[in-house]
Motif scaffolding. Structure first.
Motif, PDB file in Angstrom:
ATOM      1  N   ARG A 177      42.480 -19.257  54.674  1.00 29.39           N
ATOM      2  CA  ARG A 177      43.597 -19.821  53.905  1.00 29.39           C
ATOM      3  C   ARG A 177      44.680 -18.764  53.676  1.00 29.39           C
ATOM      4  O   ARG A 177      45.881 -19.036  53.843  1.00 29.39           O
ATOM      5  N   ASN A 178      44.268 -17.557  53.317  1.00 25.71           N
ATOM      6  CA  ASN A 178      45.243 -16.491  53.122  1.00 25.71           C
ATOM      7  C   ASN A 178      45.975 -16.158  54.418  1.00 25.71           C
ATOM      8  O   ASN A 178      47.188 -15.907  54.415  1.00 25.71           O
ATOM      9  N   GLN A 179      45.242 -16.166  55.530  1.00 28.38           N
ATOM     10  CA  GLN A 179      45.890 -15.872  56.822  1.00 28.38           C
ATOM     11  C   GLN A 179      46.919 -16.943  57.170  1.00 28.38           C
ATOM     12  O   GLN A 179      47.992 -16.641  57.720  1.00 28.38           O
ATOM     13  N   ILE A 180      46.616 -18.211  56.842  1.00 30.95           N
ATOM     14  CA  ILE A 180      47.587 -19.288  57.091  1.00 30.95           C
ATOM     15  C   ILE A 180      48.848 -19.068  56.262  1.00 30.95           C
ATOM     16  O   ILE A 180      49.966 -19.261  56.749  1.00 30.95           O
ATOM     17  N   VAL A 181      48.654 -18.634  55.010  1.00 36.05           N
ATOM     18  CA  VAL A 181      49.828 -18.380  54.152  1.00 36.05           C
ATOM     19  C   VAL A 181      50.663 -17.238  54.715  1.00 36.05           C
ATOM     20  O   VAL A 181      51.900 -17.307  54.769  1.00 36.05           O
ATOM     21  N   PHE A 182      50.003 -16.156  55.166  1.00 37.72           N
ATOM     22  CA  PHE A 182      50.751 -15.033  55.735  1.00 37.72           C
ATOM     23  C   PHE A 182      51.515 -15.463  56.987  1.00 37.72           C
ATOM     24  O   PHE A 182      52.668 -15.065  57.195  1.00 37.72           O
ATOM     25  N   ASN A 183      50.877 -16.280  57.835  1.00 34.47           N
ATOM     26  CA  ASN A 183      51.556 -16.775  59.040  1.00 34.47           C
ATOM     27  C   ASN A 183      52.743 -17.667  58.676  1.00 34.47           C
ATOM     28  O   ASN A 183      53.777 -17.646  59.361  1.00 34.47           O
ATOM     29  N   MET A 184      52.592 -18.458  57.609  1.00 37.66           N
ATOM     30  CA  MET A 184      53.699 -19.318  57.182  1.00 37.66           C
ATOM     31  C   MET A 184      54.893 -18.482  56.718  1.00 37.66           C
ATOM     32  O   MET A 184      56.038 -18.811  57.006  1.00 37.66           O
ATOM     33  N   VAL A 185      54.613 -17.379  56.007  1.00 39.94           N
ATOM     34  CA  VAL A 185      55.703 -16.513  55.558  1.00 39.94           C
ATOM     35  C   VAL A 185      56.416 -15.891  56.764  1.00 39.94           C
ATOM     36  O   VAL A 185      57.649 -15.819  56.809  1.00 39.94           O
ATOM     37  N   ARG A 196      56.505 -28.765  61.442  1.00 40.54           N
ATOM     38  CA  ARG A 196      55.806 -27.484  61.296  1.00 40.54           C
ATOM     39  C   ARG A 196      55.217 -27.364  59.882  1.00 40.54           C
ATOM     40  O   ARG A 196      54.097 -26.877  59.703  1.00 40.54           O
ATOM     41  N   TYR A 197      55.979 -27.800  58.878  1.00 38.85           N
ATOM     42  CA  TYR A 197      55.456 -27.785  57.517  1.00 38.85           C
ATOM     43  C   TYR A 197      54.234 -28.701  57.381  1.00 38.85           C
ATOM     44  O   TYR A 197      53.251 -28.358  56.695  1.00 38.85           O
ATOM     45  N   ILE A 198      54.277 -29.860  58.017  1.00 37.96           N
ATOM     46  CA  ILE A 198      53.159 -30.805  57.935  1.00 37.96           C
ATOM     47  C   ILE A 198      51.901 -30.189  58.543  1.00 37.96           C
ATOM     48  O   ILE A 198      50.799 -30.274  57.981  1.00 37.96           O
ATOM     49  N   ILE A 199      52.046 -29.542  59.715  1.00 34.76           N
ATOM     50  CA  ILE A 199      50.891 -28.916  60.373  1.00 34.76           C
ATOM     51  C   ILE A 199      50.335 -27.784  59.503  1.00 34.76           C
ATOM     52  O   ILE A 199      49.115 -27.630  59.350  1.00 34.76           O
ATOM     53  N   THR A 200      51.237 -26.988  58.910  1.00 32.15           N
ATOM     54  CA  THR A 200      50.788 -25.878  58.063  1.00 32.15           C
ATOM     55  C   THR A 200      50.024 -26.388  56.846  1.00 32.15           C
ATOM     56  O   THR A 200      48.961 -25.853  56.491  1.00 32.15           O
ATOM     57  N   LEU A 201      50.545 -27.437  56.192  1.00 30.17           N
ATOM     58  CA  LEU A 201      49.844 -27.989  55.028  1.00 30.17           C
ATOM     59  C   LEU A 201      48.512 -28.615  55.424  1.00 30.17           C
ATOM     60  O   LEU A 201      47.531 -28.546  54.670  1.00 30.17           O
ATOM     61  N   HIS A 202      48.460 -29.229  56.617  1.00 31.50           N
ATOM     62  CA  HIS A 202      47.197 -29.797  57.089  1.00 31.50           C
ATOM     63  C   HIS A 202      46.151 -28.696  57.269  1.00 31.50           C
ATOM     64  O   HIS A 202      44.984 -28.850  56.853  1.00 31.50           O
ATOM     65  N   GLU A 203      46.544 -27.563  57.877  1.00 31.69           N
ATOM     66  CA  GLU A 203      45.612 -26.449  58.044  1.00 31.69           C
ATOM     67  C   GLU A 203      45.251 -25.831  56.698  1.00 31.69           C
ATOM     68  O   GLU A 203      44.100 -25.427  56.480  1.00 31.69           O
ATOM     69  N   LEU A 204      46.213 -25.762  55.799  1.00 27.79           N
ATOM     70  CA  LEU A 204      45.962 -25.185  54.479  1.00 27.79           C
ATOM     71  C   LEU A 204      44.961 -26.040  53.696  1.00 27.79           C
ATOM     72  O   LEU A 204      44.056 -25.511  53.036  1.00 27.79           O
TER      73      LEU A 204
END
Length: 535
Positions: free
Chosen positions: A243-251, A389-397
């Motif tokens: 989850r943290n890695q997904i957040v870092f990638n989103m930033v 892209r936001y939808i995919i990121t939230l789905h992974e999160l």
């Protein structure tokens, strides 16, 4: 007989009074008259884009005025007649000459001179800057900055309000904990056994207690070490790391997207806006607005969102993102207008590229190292993929967020809102593209077709079909694709819509013509019959 132009003399005198008191540049200059070619010293005053001149510094009424909008001012060498050897000619040779060239035809240049070179440079620079269009451009830039600052202030207000509520909740929690501590202390006092004087305690007992204390501490540390190691290897810890890695990638992705928007605005939008205000514009302001639309506002929005993400990363390992999406969601409606306009913006850009001057200027902008070899069309396409892209990121999160997590419901709500917005934008784009497709087909038909102007008419497919002649079976005669009686087969260009079926013939020049009989078939009361091929 042509009438003379009227102007408000009282307003002109008022402007002249302002020029005398508040003019950006004032002083004595020598002016060359067009009739006698003689030089006369006048007192000049420049106010905004109007140049007044007076007989003297104390004169209350101007002797004349010039409108400087669209003019050009440049230094010129001394006239050739000033090269003589007399003292008067030597004095004239030390004068500094400059000329004001007006943009409109029929207006003779204004020739001026002064004795001081620095003064002459200041006059040339002041006349260069006396443009109302430059003021409008500067006002527009300041207005955009003002809107940006207003958005930042509103965001900060929302964040301050949330922090205030959090502080109030924490104060309440602190008071509750204090009351619990007081109650526990009272209970502990009641349960504490009688303790004698430490000085009277046996030394052996002290040693035993010290060893027991050491053993309890060692056992406690060992137990905690086992607990921490078990947690590090647990699925929950692995999920939190992902989850943290997904957040870092989103930033990182958001930082890259903000940079792309920055290049779009600063390397294309603003230079083209300046070019549209030039004397010979290669593109109009309307075309610039049609191509870029609200891309600058989108950049401001994501700069604020990116700043919020970086602030959350600074508080790692506590990563709270739901409140950022709560602020972002109401503002994402600006993407609807951009996505709806995207196909049209590309068409306008393609039409503008037919202009050689514009195409040359655009290639010059695209050669900027910041563009990294990418074309303008590429930068215009980036915002189209941001919502998905936001939808995919939230789905992974959400896949790595436990169901009991404090942000679970907020992230699910944000994901549902983004999916709803994506569906609305997709439907609007589909409707817009369908209308443009129908109009494109209508323009290819020479006679035109009114039914294609119906917005509820949806295009399905097109292609070539063979229209066969009537086939008699006994006494019945069935006709395919219309009521034409054909003697031989013929190729037809056909278009299928939800309500009608169009049959066209193609001429030798490639143009389409509707069949005079049976060219437009209504599908509302139509029955399709499939027939096996006759032997």
């Amino acid at each position: 007989m042509q009438k003379s132009v009227r102007y408000n003399e009282g307003h002109a005198l008022y402007l002249a009074l302002l020029a005398r008191k508040e003019g950006t540049k004032r002083g004595y200059l020598s002016k060359k008259t067009a009739e006698t070619n003689r030089w006369h010293e006048k007192w000049f005053a420049l106010y905004q884009n109007v140049l007044f001149y007076f007989e003297g510094e104390q004169s209350s009424r101007p002797a004349g005025m010039y409108m400087l909008e669209g003019c050009n001012c440049e230094r010129v060498p001394a006239p050739k007649g000033c090269a003589a050897g007399s003292a008067k000619d030597a004095a004239l040779d030390k004068q500094h000459y400059f000329t004001v060239l007006f943009g409109h035809e029929g207006q003779k240049p204004l020739e001026l001179r002064c004795e001081d070179e620095v003064d002459g440079d200041e006059w040339v620079e002041a006349i260069h800057q006396a443009s109302y269009s430059d003021i409008l451009i500067e006002r527009e830039v300041l207005m955009q900055k003002y809107i940006h600052l207003v958005q930042i202030v509103e965001t900060e207000k929302v964040a301050a309000n949330q922090l205030r509520h959090q502080l109030e909740d924490q104060d309440t929690e602190i008071e509750r904990l204090k009351s619990e501590i007081v109650a526990l202390n009272k209970t502990k006092e009641k349960m504490r056994p009688y303790q004698g004087n430490q000085e009277d305690e046996d030394p052996d007992i002290k040693k035993i207690k010290k060893v027991q204390s050491f053993m309890r501490g060692w056992l406690c540390r060992r137990k905690w070490k086992t607990i921490v190691q078990d947690y590090i290897c647990s699925p929950h810890a692995e999920s939190m790391r992902k989850r943290n890695q997904i957040v870092f990638n989103m930033v990182e992705a958001e930082s890259e997207y903000v940079h792309q928007l920055y290049v779009l605005v600063n390397c294309f939008l603003r230079p083209l806006r300046m070019a549209a205000s030039s004397k010979k514009p290669p593109i109009s302001h309307d075309d610039v607005s049609s191509i870029f639309l609200n891309s600058e506002t989108i950049m401001f929005l994501h700069e604020i969102f990116h700043q919020g993400l970086k602030a959350r990363i600074a508080n790692w390992p506590t990563l709270i993102l739901a409140d950022l999406f709560d602020i972002l969601l109401p503002m994402l409606n600006i993407y609807q207008e951009f996505v709806r306009n995207h196909q049209y913006s590309l068409q306008v850009l393609a039409n503008c590229k037919q202009n050689r001057d514009f195409d040359k200027l655009l290639k010059q902008y695209e050669a900027n190292p910041a563009c990294e070899g990418r074309m303008l069309e590429t930068f215009l396409t980036y915002p189209m993929f941001q919502i998905p892209r936001y939808i995919i990121t939230l789905h992974e999160l959400l896949a790595h967020t436990p169901h009991e997590h404090v942000e679970r419901k907020s992230l699910e709500f944000a994901k549902s809102k983004l999916e709803e917005l994506s569906r609305v934008m997709h439907d609007e784009v589909s409707d817009t593209e369908n209308i443009r497709k129908n109009l494109a087909i209508e323009r290819t038909i020479v006679e035109g077709c009114d039914i294609l102007l119906d917005t509820s008419q949806t295009f399905i497919r097109q292609g070539s079909l063979i229209q066969v002649p009537s086939v008699e079976r006994g006494k019945l005669s069935k006709v395919r694709l219309g009521s034409l009686s054909l003697k031989k087969e013929g190729e037809r260009q056909c278009f299928l819509f939800t309500k009608h079926f169009l049959i066209c013939t193609r001429s030798s020049g490639g143009k389409l013509h509707l069949l005079k009989t049976g060219g437009v078939l209504s599908l509302i009361e139509c029955t399709l019959v499939e027939e096996t091929e006759a032997s």
